[in-house]
Design an enzyme around this catalytic site. Structure first.
Site, short mmCIF file in Angstrom:
data_model
loop_
_atom_site.label_atom_id
_atom_site.label_comp_id
_atom_site.label_asym_id
_atom_site.label_seq_id
_atom_site.Cartn_x
_atom_site.Cartn_y
_atom_site.Cartn_z
N GLU A 111 0.80 -1.23 0.00
CA GLU A 111 0.00 0.00 0.00
C GLU A 111 0.83 1.28 0.00
OE1 GLU A 111 -0.86 -2.69 1.66
OE2 GLU A 111 -3.01 -3.06 1.36
N HIS A 170 -10.96 -3.66 10.91
CA HIS A 170 -11.68 -3.56 9.62
C HIS A 170 -12.99 -2.80 9.76
CE1 HIS A 170 -8.88 -6.81 8.69
NE2 HIS A 170 -9.16 -6.65 7.42
#
Ligand SMILES: Cc1ncc(C[n+]2csc(CCOP(=O)(O)OP(=O)(O)O)c2C)c(N)n1
Ligand SMILES: Cc1ncc(C[n+]2csc(CCOP(=O)(O)OP(=O)(O)O)c2C)c(N)n1
Ligand SMILES: [Mg+2]
Ligand SMILES: [Mg+2]
Lengths: 319, 340, 319, 340
Positions: free
Chosen positions: D73, D142
């Site tokens: 990322e 999450h």
């Protein structure tokens, strides 16, 4: 064999970087330059050799030690000086300073205050060129310390899996501030890290302008062939501490002496004298011209106005 | 022994030291007391830290407890979390808060949540020391004030000292805390001197300190905005405006009682923050005050904060970006006029 | 030669993981397990072999695909199931779920929802042990996808320069969700990445329990000698898609068939039958015992109470 | 053509599609219009994205403009910045906003500041698409709502759509923006359907939308809190409480005028936010309203927000952590009582 013109151009650049940094350190001591200042003294052959082997359309990505990259890429000395003095006429209108100079007219995507952060930026520039179908190489400068930032491994891998035209120029000056590379890597041969990622990797003498030039030219050709990326580790050493205010006492005298005996500027001058048979007078003329341009640039920077606080605040309000 | 302003003065023995020395003493004292405490970061050992906070620790405690790291912030911060989980008390230094943006996964997703995610079985007694704020021409990537980011994350404590006394006592408490603590220093405060007693002491996390008491207006500030507020308050006093200066000292936990009490007393609140206005901690404190002291406020809570821009290199532009003493004086004046 | 006891213990673990995952998938389909569920089916030999070669005092770091690591390390099946069902009796009081189970009683420092994030945690555990002067190895499990997170390179380098007792167990199952390793690395032999960092690195057959066990035992011994870290890549393949709801159509049938023909559980059973001369009945008894414990655990988890919302909110208030 | 609620209804052709389809149309339309636009992220090409937002882009635009990435990322975000600097318009997907904590150096230190640091010479026209909020048992790593972090950073725009119509029009405007934009989607909204006209349109960044007009109380919310506020408003209407629901749609730029106007009209403001209360965007909006509409407020601004904790796995605990329809109804009721 190199043409006299080529060797002259290279020496001019080597000498321009050397004198620029030396002069700026004086300005810093006089309090005319503030903030961070990381001299490129001793590493001139890397920026000079790499940039001499690139095309105008190619990109470079620079670092916090970026003045040499700027100059080698053809930046305007007076706009650099104006920036270092925080003036409106500087490359960043006085907003960036030493660590943030970029020069889009020479496809120099800029220095960076975050060690290693420029590596993915350069990979992205090469990716964009590939998407547009343009033949452009991105030469990414960074040093040994940055090779320990995870983005080095990540971004090198991205360049590899996408076969990007990227030359990773690792300027191994053996230190991150005062931390020697031996203390933060089992092997000081950092190019070996590229092999495990399937990237062609090798080391060169970073103080030898012609070796850097040749190896970069070959690497660039491979990149244009779709055989990139390439990791090129250039071994070198700083002639000073990490920044202007670092005496660098931790640098062993014998090592420093050794590298100073391999001074890249002296080596470049010798090539010009021996290979190209230039006369000492010719060399003097080149040096004099560089010095004159530098002094004019200093005057320009000193005389040119600071950015307007009012305009700045207005701009911020409307942002 | 925990302390507040009164006992501070009592305890003080006229010994003046710089804030960076106070931090250094806190580290050395805690390392002597607890072998689980160790420091790591870039140049913290051999160089003694870029701001000289960790000088001498390598000599006294050796290379296993004063550790120089590569430029691998995410991983050495993660290593600190792993060491903390397994019983150590690491004090990690992130040289500039700007670089803390590299370690937020380890800090926010791992350290801050570990105890919760493991149903309380695990804990992460670590301190992340970092340093922020505007200096002198360090530009956009070395001048940010990012406390608001840590402030928003459940599971993190946040310390923002303004004096050597507070810095020492708070760092010692932070090291003894069983939850992760972000300890934010200010680059312009390291060489500021202040009284610090010779004997050991702690400053409890979560206790604000009224750095100046007054009746007309409440100034709330922290870190490097405290000296500016105090200087402004003195000037305002000459004009007959009596300002109270409240220093939360820790933003998490936040001493709401002291803040609300002062707001109710003066009915007139100005919050001074170096960070940009939008989404800053000042906004949150204002939202709490208007909720808790609504009927006591004579005027809206005023926030003086950094301009909505990255910090420029040029010193004049830089100065224009963060609250100066004069900005505070002007704001308080106009505020007191609004009232009357 | 391996004692019957050793091979029995290993087979018991292999079978326990296999039946646990298979049973839980049923529970998931019934809606009793919610959220993420990444089955370890097909990779059982890695966790089993590695953990069998470790001492109790050693640490392990797990992943989002972590049930196998937990079980191999000796976790209580019923507390695992209770957690998967979000019950108060679970390892995390129902607050963590599949991706966050940790078990400090077995020095299992926990699974992780962030791919790669566990690697530095394990390095830190080994660093702490070294500071305390304790002889503890940290075995860090992660897979091919995580090897592309920069913290893999960074943390491996930290372990190398500090000579830490770390075994990096790279479970190369050839996929990150649906992305094949060949698409995100020029070489599928990820162990090679360790060489450039001066780290002893090699690959093993991740489906062969004894090869994994032997190589781990040797690696652990080296680590205890101060010769760590070691990067061990275990080649394997998932028997299912990435998670319970992924049919995994992108996995080529022939490759899947090949790996299923090398089923680690079957291989482990054969070792027990051939090497240790165990009788089919003995094997059946082992399996029956495992199945019974599992069913009791399922009952326990289903019957045990959910965490109290009131207590939770109270706790949050006082936090 | 830019749009507001009225023209929306006008434009709408009774074509109902899911929010993820609306996003997919926005991407495909902009990629057709501008060859500089490309998407990259984990599984965005061959898999069409974990939430199916990028389905079909690989087939139509090929592997150079729909790029699957490794789990890197920080670097593929940095690569997007580098591509943007050199003339491309990347749309990067970060699968969960929780993982955006890995890329903040590239987003905050590089993308957000580049134009400024280069004195305006450079620009970074990129969009970072990400997804946040509580789902169904996805637990602490999450489920975060982290818009407050981006909100605090000068140089970033921040979009938080609540309907398919807004999502499509705003994403198209974001892609055309010359500054970096963080586009925050909500995992529970992808399959929500809504009217989206067949013809192309844009929704301008910085224009709030009054999703329901009312006179008694102003509800300010965004993203997945909008459907809950609208549902609550209907129930409250049965009790004779007429609530106005204001959706800023973009938090940066923030349409202060519409917010202040509504606050002045009702004199009674409740801000509903999924993110934790401390340091959230709601606090900042409250601090602005109390400053701009002080004399119009009948009661303190109330904030209903997520609990100060990581998100638990257990569904009942999870539910208790974020504002539910019933919480909104109760808060508004008590508020209206406070008043009368
Ligand atoms: C991520 C990050 N960490 C730390 C620093 C502070 N810092 C500035 S320059 C420097 C040394 C960099 O060493 P190297 O990459 O070898 O570059 P060199 O100075 O040798 O050219 C450090 C640690 C930084 N700017 N960014
Ligand atoms: C930093 C990060 N990026 C993306 C994800 C989403 N994600 C969850 S599992 C997974 C695949 C991981 O692949 P690998 O590391 O090979 O582990 P495996 O699933 O094969 O065991 C991804 C991308 C994540 N959890 N964390
Ligand atoms: Mg270096
Ligand atoms: Mg994998």
């Amino acid at each position: 064999m190199y043409s006299k013109e080529t060797l002259t151009k290279m020496y001019r650049t080597l000498y321009a970087i050397r004198t620029f940094e030396t002069r700026c350190i004086k300005l810093y001591r006089q309090g005319l330059i503030r903030g961070y200042f990381h001299p490129y003294l001793g590493e001139e052959a890397i920026a000079t050799g790499v940039c001499a082997a690139l095309e105008e359309r190619d990109y470079i990505v620079s670092t916090h030690r970026g003045h040499g990259h700027c100059i080698a890429r053809g930046a305007e000395i007076k706009k650099m000086l104006a920036e270092l003095l925080g003036k409106a006429a500087g490359y960043c209108n006085g907003r960036g300073g030493s660590m943030h100079i970029a020069d889009f007219s020479t496809n120099n995507l800029g220095a960076n205050g975050i060690v290693g952060a420029g590596i993915p930026l350069g990979v992205g520039a090469a990716l964009g060129a590939k998407i547009r179908g343009e033949d452009r190489v991105a030469a990414i400068f960074f040093s040994d310390g940055a090779a320990n930032n995870g983005v080095f491994a990540e971004a090198m891998n991205l360049a590899a899996i996408w076969d990007l035209a990227v030359i990773l120029v690792l300027e191994n000056n053996h230190y991150a501030v005062s931390t020697p590379i031996e203390q933060v890597s089992r092997s000081a041969d950092l190019y070996k890290r590229g092999l495990g990622y399937g990237v062609e990797s090798f080391a060169v003498d970073g103080n030898d302008i012609l070796e850097v030039y040749q190896k970069t030219a070959a690497a660039a050709a491979k990149c244009r062939d779709g055989k990139g990326p390439i990791l090129m580790e250039a071994k070198t050493y700083r002639h000073t501490g990490h920044h202007v205010n670092d005496p660098g006492q931790y640098m062993p005298k014998e090592t420093l002496d050794y590298y100073k005996s391999k001074d890249p500027v002296k080596i470049g001058r010798n090539y010009l004298l021996k290979e190209a048979k230039a006369s000492p007078e010719e060399v003097k003329r080149i040096e004099a011209a560089v010095e004159q341009e530098l002094e004019e640039a200093v005057q320009f920077a000193v005389d040119s106005p600071a950015p307007s606080v009012e305009e700045f605040l207005l701009e911020v309000e409307n942002a | 022994m925990t302390a507040n302003t009164k006992t501070e003065l009592a305890a003080a023995t006229g010994r003046n030291i710089m804030l960076r020395q106070a931090l250094n003493e806190a580290l050395a004292e805690e390392m002597r007391l607890d072998p689980k405490v160790f420091v790591m970061g870039l140049g913290v050992a051999e160089r003694g830290g870029s701001y000289k906070v960790t000088v001498g620790l390598l000599d006294e405690f050796g290379p296993l407890r004063a550790i120089d790291t590569p430029i691998s912030e995410p991983s050495f911060t993660g290593a600190a979390v792993g060491a903390a989980i397994t019983g150590m008390r690491p004090v990690v230094e992130i040289l500039f808060v700007d670089f803390s943006l590299l370690v937020l996964d380890q800090l926010v997703n791992q350290a801050a949540k570990f105890k919760f995610m493991t149903g309380g079985a695990g804990s992460v007694p670590m301190v992340l020391r970092t340093q922020g704020g505007v200096g002198n021409g360090l530009a956009a990537q070395h001048s940010q004030s990012l406390e608001a980011i840590f402030y928003h994350i459940p599971g993190l404590k946040l310390v923002v000292p303004s004096t050597p006394y507070d810095a020492k006592g708070l760092l010692k408490s932070a090291i003894r805390s069983d939850e992760p603590v972000v300890f934010m220093e200010h680059k312009l405060l390291y060489m500021v001197e202040g009284e610090v007693p010779a004997e050991q002491y702690l400053v409890e996390l979560g206790k604000a300190d009224v750095k100046r008491s007054g009746s007309d207006v409440t100034l709330i500030a922290w870190s490097n905005m405290i000296p500016r507020c105090l200087a402004a308050a003195e000037k305002l006093a000459d004009e007959g405006i009596d300002a109270e200066v409240v220093d939360p000292r820790t933003l998490v936990p936040l001493d709401k009682d002291t803040i609300i009490e002062s707001a109710k007393k003066t009915g007139n609140v100005v919050i001074v923050q170096e960070a940009v206005r939008r989404g800053g901690v000042a906004s949150d404190i204002a939202s709490i005050i208007q909720q808790e002291a609504f009927d006591y406020l004579d005027a809206p809570i005023k926030i003086i904060a950094g301009k909505n821009t990255p910090i420029p290199f040029n010193l004049e532009l830089e100065k224009a970006c963060v609250p100066q003493e004069s900005d505070i004086i002007l704001a308080v004046r106009s505020r007191v006029h609004d009232k009357g």
